[in-house]
Design a protein around this motif. Structure first.
Motif, PDB file in Angstrom:
ATOM      1  N   VAL A 161       0.842  -1.202   0.000  1.00 22.98           N
ATOM      2  CA  VAL A 161       0.000   0.000   0.000  1.00 22.98           C
ATOM      3  C   VAL A 161       0.878   1.252   0.000  1.00 22.98           C
ATOM      4  CG1 VAL A 161      -1.628   1.358   1.367  1.00 22.98           C
ATOM      5  CG2 VAL A 161      -1.989  -1.103   1.082  1.00 22.98           C
ATOM      6  N   LEU A 162       1.951   1.240   0.768  1.00 24.09           N
ATOM      7  CA  LEU A 162       2.881   2.367   0.785  1.00 24.09           C
ATOM      8  C   LEU A 162       3.457   2.605  -0.608  1.00 24.09           C
ATOM      9  CD1 LEU A 162       4.521   4.545   2.230  1.00 24.09           C
ATOM     10  CD2 LEU A 162       6.201   2.765   2.848  1.00 24.09           C
ATOM     11  N   GLY A 163       3.812   1.523  -1.296  1.00 23.75           N
ATOM     12  CA  GLY A 163       4.339   1.642  -2.650  1.00 23.75           C
ATOM     13  C   GLY A 163       3.335   2.278  -3.597  1.00 23.75           C
ATOM     14  N   ILE A 164       2.069   1.869  -3.481  1.00 25.17           N
ATOM     15  CA  ILE A 164       1.007   2.435  -4.321  1.00 25.17           C
ATOM     16  C   ILE A 164       0.834   3.928  -4.026  1.00 25.17           C
ATOM     17  CG2 ILE A 164      -1.470   2.383  -4.807  1.00 25.17           C
ATOM     18  CD1 ILE A 164      -1.340  -0.669  -4.276  1.00 25.17           C
ATOM     19  N   ILE A 165       0.864   4.283  -2.755  1.00 21.38           N
ATOM     20  CA  ILE A 165       0.727   5.703  -2.359  1.00 21.38           C
ATOM     21  C   ILE A 165       1.872   6.527  -2.943  1.00 21.38           C
ATOM     22  CG2 ILE A 165       0.829   7.295  -0.388  1.00 21.38           C
ATOM     23  CD1 ILE A 165      -0.663   5.135   1.238  1.00 21.38           C
ATOM     24  N   ILE A 166       3.077   5.983  -2.893  1.00 20.03           N
ATOM     25  CA  ILE A 166       4.237   6.695  -3.451  1.00 20.03           C
ATOM     26  C   ILE A 166       4.066   6.916  -4.947  1.00 20.03           C
ATOM     27  CG2 ILE A 166       6.717   6.541  -3.927  1.00 20.03           C
ATOM     28  CD1 ILE A 166       7.029   5.072  -1.255  1.00 20.03           C
ATOM     29  N   LEU A 167       3.614   5.886  -5.685  1.00 18.59           N
ATOM     30  CA  LEU A 167       3.404   6.037  -7.121  1.00 18.59           C
ATOM     31  C   LEU A 167       2.359   7.114  -7.414  1.00 18.59           C
ATOM     32  CD1 LEU A 167       3.437   2.563  -8.942  1.00 18.59           C
ATOM     33  CD2 LEU A 167       5.212   4.314  -8.860  1.00 18.59           C
ATOM     34  N   ILE A 168       1.277   7.133  -6.647  1.00 20.50           N
ATOM     35  CA  ILE A 168       0.237   8.150  -6.831  1.00 20.50           C
ATOM     36  C   ILE A 168       0.806   9.540  -6.564  1.00 20.50           C
ATOM     37  CG2 ILE A 168      -1.964   9.032  -5.963  1.00 20.50           C
ATOM     38  CD1 ILE A 168      -2.752   6.101  -5.403  1.00 20.50           C
ATOM     39  N   PHE A 169       1.579   9.666  -5.487  1.00 16.52           N
ATOM     40  CA  PHE A 169       2.225  10.939  -5.145  1.00 16.52           C
ATOM     41  C   PHE A 169       3.134  11.398  -6.273  1.00 16.52           C
ATOM     42  CE2 PHE A 169       6.173  12.822  -3.389  1.00 16.52           C
ATOM     43  CZ  PHE A 169       5.661  14.050  -2.988  1.00 16.52           C
ATOM     44  N   LEU A 170       3.919  10.492  -6.823  1.00 15.28           N
ATOM     45  CA  LEU A 170       4.835  10.840  -7.906  1.00 15.28           C
ATOM     46  C   LEU A 170       4.077  11.291  -9.146  1.00 15.28           C
ATOM     47  CD1 LEU A 170       7.480   7.964  -7.591  1.00 15.28           C
ATOM     48  CD2 LEU A 170       7.691  10.329  -6.825  1.00 15.28           C
TER      49      LEU A 170
END
Length: 390
Positions: free
Chosen positions: A144-153
């Motif tokens: 989930v953290l990885g997905i959040i980072i991709l969305i942020f980017l």
């Protein structure tokens, strides 16, 4: 069932891919090693590596699907796996290509930290956490953290020469192109009941599309159609179909004298190379343009390399020489991703090496050692049970 020659072929190709991908850091290197430009009728050593990897994807597909069928998995479940895996490759490729065109000054964290976070997000999402030493309760949180980072980017992204554009499809990147080739070939192979005739027909169709692409018959302006241009231009998926055909020929002749395997595959290899050279005056040899001549020559090299490696590693059992590069064949995505951590850190820290270490023969040697060290580190991670898996 794992075929040693396929794993070693994949490992060799990945080592060389990391090496040629590092050429951008070097100066004064021989032209024959480099990629040809879009306007050149020419094929450098670097232009051969990616097609070989696509060919290897095809070599592996029959074994991978038959292994899943042997475990009593349904075709629907296997198709779902193929589609999800391909989508993952397309998504990663999309982010990687946009990293290349990111505008450093317009991104609040800068281009290189953006790239570093992209690599971290990919690691968090696609790490095979189930086989890692990390406790199970943390697995979903990491993803989930990885997905959040991709969305942020994606939200903070600005690209183009002045930072005027958001993320868009320029091309699909290496991983994205692999995703397109994998999904079309994997699904057709699965639902064709592993029929060699159907795969040969598909192979011919892709080759014909590659030829047609050299005319103006396949030029579309509709974005919904051009989205699938990797498929209808034929060249990229044709490499993978050729690999499937090679494996099916190999398996079909398993009950005969082994010399017929060699004769068939070497014959196909030689014919493709001759065809590619003979048609060069019509289309030229160009990776960027995806010409039929480039397709034919690289496919021929794929047939020949597989035959040679099969004889050395599966027949003669000479595999010890490849132990050092083995992780590149079994943890390929992990190996490919490591430079995406290193290059941004190199840029952020502004580390400078003497010019003599980045040029000519010495630079090439150090660059090759770098690629080997990436593989060795991948092997260490694999031993510790850290490995990316789509």
């Amino acid at each position: 069932m794992r075929i040693a020659s396929i794993d070693i072929f994949r490992a060799l190709t990945m080592v060389l891919m990391i090496w040629v991908n590092d050429f951008w850091t070097l100066t004064d290197i021989p032209k024959w090693l480099q990629h040809a430009t879009a306007s050149e009728d020419y094929m450098g050593f670097s232009d051969i590596i990616f097609p070989l990897f696509l060919f290897i994807v095809g070599l592996s597909i029959p074994y991978a699907i038959e292994n899943r069928l042997a475990k009593k998995e349904s075709k629907t479940l296997i198709a779902k796996h193929i589609i999800i895996r391909s989508f993952s490759l397309l998504l990663i490729g999309f982010f990687m290509v946009n990293y290349e065109t990111a505008h450093h000054e317009s991104i609040i964290i800068g281009k290189y930290f953006w790239g570093l976070l992209m690599a971290l997000a990919i690691l968090l999402i696609w790490m095979n956490w189930k086989k890692s030493p990390i406790q199970k309760k943390w697995h979903v949180y990491f993803q989930v953290l990885g997905i959040i980072i991709l969305i942020f980017l994606a939200v903070i992204y600005n690209g183009g020469s002045r930072g005027e554009s958001w993320m868009k499809i320029h091309w699909w990147g290496i991983l994205g192109l692999i995703g397109w080739a994998y999904v079309i070939n994997g699904l057709i192979y699965l639902y064709s009941k592993r029929n060699i005739t159907i795969m040969v027909i598909l192979w011919v169709i892709f080759n014909l599309l590659s030829i047609l692409n050299q005319t103006d018959k396949l030029i579309f302006e509709n974005d919904n159609i051009t989205f699938f241009s990797t498929l209808y231009t034929g060249t990229i998926p044709a490499f993978t179909t050729a690999g499937i055909v090679a494996t099916l020929i190999f398996k079909k002749l398993s009950g005969t004298n082994i010399k017929w395997r060699y004769i068939s595959l070497i014959g196909l290899g030689v014919l493709h190379v001759i065809y590619g050279i003979a048609t060069r005056p019509y289309w030229g040899i160009s990776k960027i343009q995806g010409t039929p001549s480039w397709l034919a020559i690289c496919t021929g090299i794929g047939f020949l390399m597989f035959t040679i490696l099969y004889y050395i590693t599966d027949v003669k059992k000479q595999t010890s020489w490849a132990k050092i590069i083995a992780p590149a064949g079994t943890a390929t995505l992990t190996c490919y991703m490591i430079p995406y951590f290193l290059y941004p850190m190199y840029a952020i820290t502004d580390i400078k090496f003497p010019d003599i270490l980045n040029s000519s023969g010495l630079g090439l040697f150090i660059s090759f050692i770098f690629s080997l060290l990436v593989v060795v580190f991948t092997g260490w991670l694999e031993q510790k049970k850290y490995k990316l898996k789509l």
